[in-house]
Design a protein around this motif. Structure first.
Motif, PDB file in Angstrom:
ATOM      1  N   THR A 152     108.678 -89.373 -31.456  1.00 22.87           N
ATOM      2  CA  THR A 152     107.650 -88.594 -30.770  1.00 22.87           C
ATOM      3  C   THR A 152     108.149 -87.160 -30.616  1.00 22.87           C
ATOM      4  OG1 THR A 152     106.839 -90.508 -29.527  1.00 22.87           O
ATOM      5  CG2 THR A 152     106.303 -88.336 -28.649  1.00 22.87           C
ATOM      6  N   ALA A 153     107.275 -86.207 -30.881  1.00 17.84           N
ATOM      7  CA  ALA A 153     107.682 -84.804 -30.806  1.00 17.84           C
ATOM      8  C   ALA A 153     106.584 -83.960 -30.163  1.00 17.84           C
ATOM      9  CB  ALA A 153     108.002 -84.266 -32.196  1.00 17.84           C
ATOM     10  N   ASN A 154     107.016 -82.909 -29.495  1.00 14.46           N
ATOM     11  CA  ASN A 154     106.100 -81.969 -28.859  1.00 14.46           C
ATOM     12  C   ASN A 154     106.180 -80.607 -29.529  1.00 14.46           C
ATOM     13  OD1 ASN A 154     105.341 -83.759 -26.665  1.00 14.46           O
ATOM     14  ND2 ASN A 154     107.376 -83.397 -25.841  1.00 14.46           N
ATOM     15  N   SER A 208     103.182 -78.654 -36.600  1.00 15.48           N
ATOM     16  CA  SER A 208     104.571 -78.388 -36.250  1.00 15.48           C
ATOM     17  C   SER A 208     105.217 -79.593 -35.582  1.00 15.48           C
ATOM     18  CB  SER A 208     104.632 -77.174 -35.312  1.00 15.48           C
ATOM     19  OG  SER A 208     105.946 -76.927 -34.874  1.00 15.48           O
ATOM     20  N   ALA A 209     104.460 -80.278 -34.723  1.00 14.51           N
ATOM     21  CA  ALA A 209     104.994 -81.456 -34.033  1.00 14.51           C
ATOM     22  C   ALA A 209     105.305 -82.582 -35.015  1.00 14.51           C
ATOM     23  CB  ALA A 209     103.993 -81.933 -32.977  1.00 14.51           C
ATOM     24  N   ILE A 210     104.457 -82.758 -36.026  1.00 13.11           N
ATOM     25  CA  ILE A 210     104.696 -83.804 -37.029  1.00 13.11           C
ATOM     26  C   ILE A 210     105.971 -83.503 -37.818  1.00 13.11           C
ATOM     27  CG2 ILE A 210     103.822 -84.783 -39.190  1.00 13.11           C
ATOM     28  CD1 ILE A 210     101.029 -84.634 -38.018  1.00 13.11           C
ATOM     29  N   LEU A 211     106.170 -82.246 -38.167  1.00 16.85           N
ATOM     30  CA  LEU A 211     107.389 -81.871 -38.884  1.00 16.85           C
ATOM     31  C   LEU A 211     108.625 -82.113 -38.025  1.00 16.85           C
ATOM     32  CD1 LEU A 211     106.241 -78.559 -40.629  1.00 16.85           C
ATOM     33  CD2 LEU A 211     106.559 -80.807 -41.670  1.00 16.85           C
ATOM     34  N   LYS A 212     108.506 -81.830 -36.730  1.00 18.79           N
ATOM     35  CA  LYS A 212     109.618 -82.096 -35.816  1.00 18.79           C
ATOM     36  C   LYS A 212     109.904 -83.593 -35.746  1.00 18.79           C
ATOM     37  CE  LYS A 212     109.253 -78.168 -32.623  1.00 18.79           C
ATOM     38  NZ  LYS A 212     109.014 -77.781 -31.206  1.00 18.79           N
ATOM     39  N   ALA A 213     108.828 -84.391 -35.704  1.00 23.95           N
ATOM     40  CA  ALA A 213     108.995 -85.842 -35.640  1.00 23.95           C
ATOM     41  C   ALA A 213     109.758 -86.361 -36.855  1.00 23.95           C
ATOM     42  CB  ALA A 213     107.632 -86.517 -35.533  1.00 23.95           C
ATOM     43  N   LYS A 214     109.437 -85.820 -38.015  1.00 21.13           N
ATOM     44  CA  LYS A 214     110.141 -86.245 -39.234  1.00 21.13           C
ATOM     45  C   LYS A 214     111.599 -85.800 -39.205  1.00 21.13           C
ATOM     46  CE  LYS A 214     109.822 -86.348 -44.262  1.00 21.13           C
ATOM     47  NZ  LYS A 214     109.046 -85.953 -45.456  1.00 21.13           N
ATOM     48  N   LYS A 215     111.827 -84.610 -38.683  1.00 25.17           N
ATOM     49  CA  LYS A 215     113.194 -84.102 -38.581  1.00 25.17           C
ATOM     50  C   LYS A 215     114.024 -84.997 -37.668  1.00 25.17           C
ATOM     51  CE  LYS A 215     115.782 -79.927 -37.353  1.00 25.17           C
ATOM     52  NZ  LYS A 215     115.662 -78.524 -36.862  1.00 25.17           N
ATOM     53  N   THR A 245      94.860 -82.982 -22.903  1.00 22.58           N
ATOM     54  CA  THR A 245      93.845 -81.989 -23.224  1.00 22.58           C
ATOM     55  C   THR A 245      94.486 -80.634 -23.452  1.00 22.58           C
ATOM     56  OG1 THR A 245      92.284 -83.174 -21.834  1.00 22.58           O
ATOM     57  CG2 THR A 245      91.692 -80.929 -22.470  1.00 22.58           C
ATOM     58  N   PRO A 246      94.415 -80.082 -24.655  1.00 20.82           N
ATOM     59  CA  PRO A 246      95.117 -78.835 -24.941  1.00 20.82           C
ATOM     60  C   PRO A 246      94.486 -77.621 -24.310  1.00 20.82           C
ATOM     61  CG  PRO A 246      93.819 -79.500 -26.826  1.00 20.82           C
ATOM     62  CD  PRO A 246      93.716 -80.616 -25.818  1.00 20.82           C
ATOM     63  N   PHE A 247      93.253 -77.755 -23.829  1.00 24.11           N
ATOM     64  CA  PHE A 247      92.562 -76.593 -23.292  1.00 24.11           C
ATOM     65  C   PHE A 247      92.508 -76.640 -21.763  1.00 24.11           C
ATOM     66  CE2 PHE A 247      90.688 -77.792 -27.382  1.00 24.11           C
ATOM     67  CZ  PHE A 247      91.018 -76.676 -28.126  1.00 24.11           C
ATOM     68  N   ASN A 248      93.489 -77.322 -21.156  1.00 25.61           N
ATOM     69  CA  ASN A 248      93.391 -77.530 -19.717  1.00 25.61           C
ATOM     70  C   ASN A 248      93.487 -76.249 -18.905  1.00 25.61           C
ATOM     71  OD1 ASN A 248      96.058 -77.186 -20.419  1.00 25.61           O
ATOM     72  ND2 ASN A 248      96.845 -78.765 -19.077  1.00 25.61           N
ATOM     73  N   LEU A 249      94.044 -75.197 -19.465  1.00 26.06           N
ATOM     74  CA  LEU A 249      94.126 -73.940 -18.726  1.00 26.06           C
ATOM     75  C   LEU A 249      92.997 -73.000 -19.076  1.00 26.06           C
ATOM     76  CD1 LEU A 249      97.937 -73.085 -18.648  1.00 26.06           C
ATOM     77  CD2 LEU A 249      96.511 -73.943 -16.808  1.00 26.06           C
ATOM     78  N   GLN A 250      92.257 -73.321 -20.105  1.00 26.23           N
ATOM     79  CA  GLN A 250      91.158 -72.453 -20.488  1.00 26.23           C
ATOM     80  C   GLN A 250      90.120 -72.428 -19.366  1.00 26.23           C
ATOM     81  OE1 GLN A 250      91.644 -70.606 -23.632  1.00 26.23           O
ATOM     82  NE2 GLN A 250      90.281 -71.848 -24.812  1.00 26.23           N
ATOM     83  N   GLY A 251      89.679 -71.253 -19.038  1.00 26.53           N
ATOM     84  CA  GLY A 251      88.653 -71.115 -18.019  1.00 26.53           C
ATOM     85  C   GLY A 251      89.198 -70.836 -16.637  1.00 26.53           C
ATOM     86  N   GLN A 252      90.481 -71.112 -16.432  1.00 27.70           N
ATOM     87  CA  GLN A 252      91.065 -70.808 -15.141  1.00 27.70           C
ATOM     88  C   GLN A 252      91.581 -69.381 -15.119  1.00 27.70           C
ATOM     89  OE1 GLN A 252      93.993 -73.654 -13.992  1.00 27.70           O
ATOM     90  NE2 GLN A 252      92.710 -75.405 -14.455  1.00 27.70           N
ATOM     91  N   VAL A 253      91.638 -68.811 -13.936  1.00 26.87           N
ATOM     92  CA  VAL A 253      92.162 -67.452 -13.813  1.00 26.87           C
ATOM     93  C   VAL A 253      93.318 -67.424 -12.818  1.00 26.87           C
ATOM     94  CG1 VAL A 253      90.068 -66.263 -14.504  1.00 26.87           C
ATOM     95  CG2 VAL A 253      90.345 -66.943 -12.131  1.00 26.87           C
ATOM     96  N   LYS A 295      98.957 -71.902 -21.712  1.00 31.78           N
ATOM     97  CA  LYS A 295      99.894 -72.780 -22.401  1.00 31.78           C
ATOM     98  C   LYS A 295      99.139 -73.837 -23.188  1.00 31.78           C
ATOM     99  CE  LYS A 295     103.887 -75.816 -21.796  1.00 31.78           C
ATOM    100  NZ  LYS A 295     104.840 -76.432 -20.837  1.00 31.78           N
ATOM    101  N   PHE A 296      99.498 -73.968 -24.449  1.00 32.62           N
ATOM    102  CA  PHE A 296      98.945 -75.009 -25.311  1.00 32.62           C
ATOM    103  C   PHE A 296     100.085 -75.913 -25.748  1.00 32.62           C
ATOM    104  CE2 PHE A 296      95.853 -71.671 -25.485  1.00 32.62           C
ATOM    105  CZ  PHE A 296      94.634 -72.320 -25.600  1.00 32.62           C
ATOM    106  N   GLU A 297      99.865 -77.209 -25.624  1.00 29.98           N
ATOM    107  CA  GLU A 297     100.913 -78.175 -25.958  1.00 29.98           C
ATOM    108  C   GLU A 297     100.313 -79.378 -26.659  1.00 29.98           C
ATOM    109  OE1 GLU A 297     103.051 -79.587 -22.597  1.00 29.98           O
ATOM    110  OE2 GLU A 297     104.626 -80.547 -23.802  1.00 29.98           O
ATOM    111  N   THR A 298     100.962 -79.828 -27.692  1.00 29.85           N
ATOM    112  CA  THR A 298     100.527 -81.034 -28.402  1.00 29.85           C
ATOM    113  C   THR A 298     101.685 -82.015 -28.500  1.00 29.85           C
ATOM    114  OG1 THR A 298     101.092 -80.132 -30.582  1.00 29.85           O
ATOM    115  CG2 THR A 298      98.849 -79.758 -29.783  1.00 29.85           C
ATOM    116  N   GLN A 299     101.355 -83.283 -28.667  1.00 30.80           N
ATOM    117  CA  GLN A 299     102.364 -84.325 -28.812  1.00 30.80           C
ATOM    118  C   GLN A 299     101.881 -85.344 -29.828  1.00 30.80           C
ATOM    119  OE1 GLN A 299     103.146 -87.554 -25.762  1.00 30.80           O
ATOM    120  NE2 GLN A 299     105.021 -86.372 -25.524  1.00 30.80           N
ATOM    121  N   VAL A 300     102.750 -85.726 -30.736  1.00 28.47           N
ATOM    122  CA  VAL A 300     102.398 -86.742 -31.731  1.00 28.47           C
ATOM    123  C   VAL A 300     103.492 -87.804 -31.789  1.00 28.47           C
ATOM    124  CG1 VAL A 300     101.072 -85.142 -33.172  1.00 28.47           C
ATOM    125  CG2 VAL A 300     103.521 -85.461 -33.608  1.00 28.47           C
ATOM    126  N   THR A 301     103.062 -89.002 -32.109  1.00 25.07           N
ATOM    127  CA  THR A 301     103.984 -90.114 -32.354  1.00 25.07           C
ATOM    128  C   THR A 301     103.784 -90.545 -33.792  1.00 25.07           C
ATOM    129  OG1 THR A 301     103.927 -90.855 -30.058  1.00 25.07           O
ATOM    130  CG2 THR A 301     104.608 -92.458 -31.716  1.00 25.07           C
TER     131      THR A 301
END
Length: 234
Positions: free
Chosen positions: A33-35, A154-161, A186-194, A222-228
């Motif tokens: 799993t990578a972020n 990018s996360a998938i490449l990290k997972a393979k590494k 949810t990657p857009f959790n900060l969108q809309g907040q000030v 901040k945008f963050e993704t995670q893949v397994t």
């Protein structure tokens, strides 16, 4: 008869799924799993502007305030046809009917600007012409979807590494991916907040009718993704 057919179909489907899962487990594999994350400056800043006759002590009509608003924004080289939109229109009929007063009209506008510098200039310029019912409503990043897709790659490449680092000490190699799961929140959790806005200048804000520039610092989004990912072992 229909019920029996449905039960048979469900049993067959369950059997196929179990068979596929068993075949999958029979393969030697490694799971990692990578972020991937990043911070970006918002480039869509929405400012709400309320034009209310009562704010000017009934000295100016909403039509006059609209003209002042448009002229002020054009001086800042803002395209009012494109970036200024009317949200709603309201009149205080209750006061008119109950007290026999003139109708007090108000209009709400949304203005889109693309950086903090322009946002600060808008706040200062509108205050100087007597339009002070202004607030920053929300912020967004216009290329959020594209950014998230790049982060997933990018996360998938990290997972393979990571998988290769784990497999190398035991003399094995990582093969093809046989399972990929996007476990991102949810990657857009900060969108809309000030949250995180800091306003400096104009006697914060607007003590003594200050005329110095208004500097606004926005919290980065901040945008963050995670893949397994599961890879075969060779």
């Amino acid at each position: 008869m229909k019920t029996l057919s449905l039960i048979t179909l469900l049993l067959l489907t369950s059997h196929n799924l179990l068979s596929q899962e068993k075949n999958f487990i029979d393969h030697p594999y490694i799971e990692t799993t990578a972020n991937s994350d990043t911070l970006v400056v918002p480039d869509n800043i929405y400012i709400t502007i309320v034009l209310n006759e009562s704010d000017s002590k009934n000295k100016k009509s909403t039509e006059e305030l609209e003209t002042t608003l448009e002229q002020t924004l054009k001086k800042l080289n803002i395209n009012t046809q494109k970036d200024l939109s009317l949200l709603d229109y309201s009149s205080d009929f209750k006061k008119y009917f109950l007290k026999g007063q003139n109708i007090l009209k108000s209009k709400n506008y949304s203005l889109l600007v693309h950086d903090a510098v322009i946002a600060g200039k808008v706040l200062a310029a509108l205050e100087n012409v007597g339009i002070s019912n202004v607030e920053i409503a929300k912020t967004e990043y216009s290329k959020a979807e594209e950014l998230v897709e790049n982060l997933k790659s990018s996360a998938i490449l990290k997972a393979k590494k990571y998988a290769n680092k784990l497999a190398n000490p035991i003399g094995q190699k990582v093969g093809k991916a046989i399972f990929i799961s996007d476990t991102s929140s949810t990657p857009f959790n900060l969108q809309g907040q000030v949250a995180g806005i800091q306003i400096r200048g104009a006697a914060s804000i607007y003590g003594n009718r200050a005329t110095e520039p208004i500097l606004i610092d926005f919290q980065k989004l901040k945008f963050e993704t995670q893949v397994t990912v599961r890879f075969t072992l060779e």
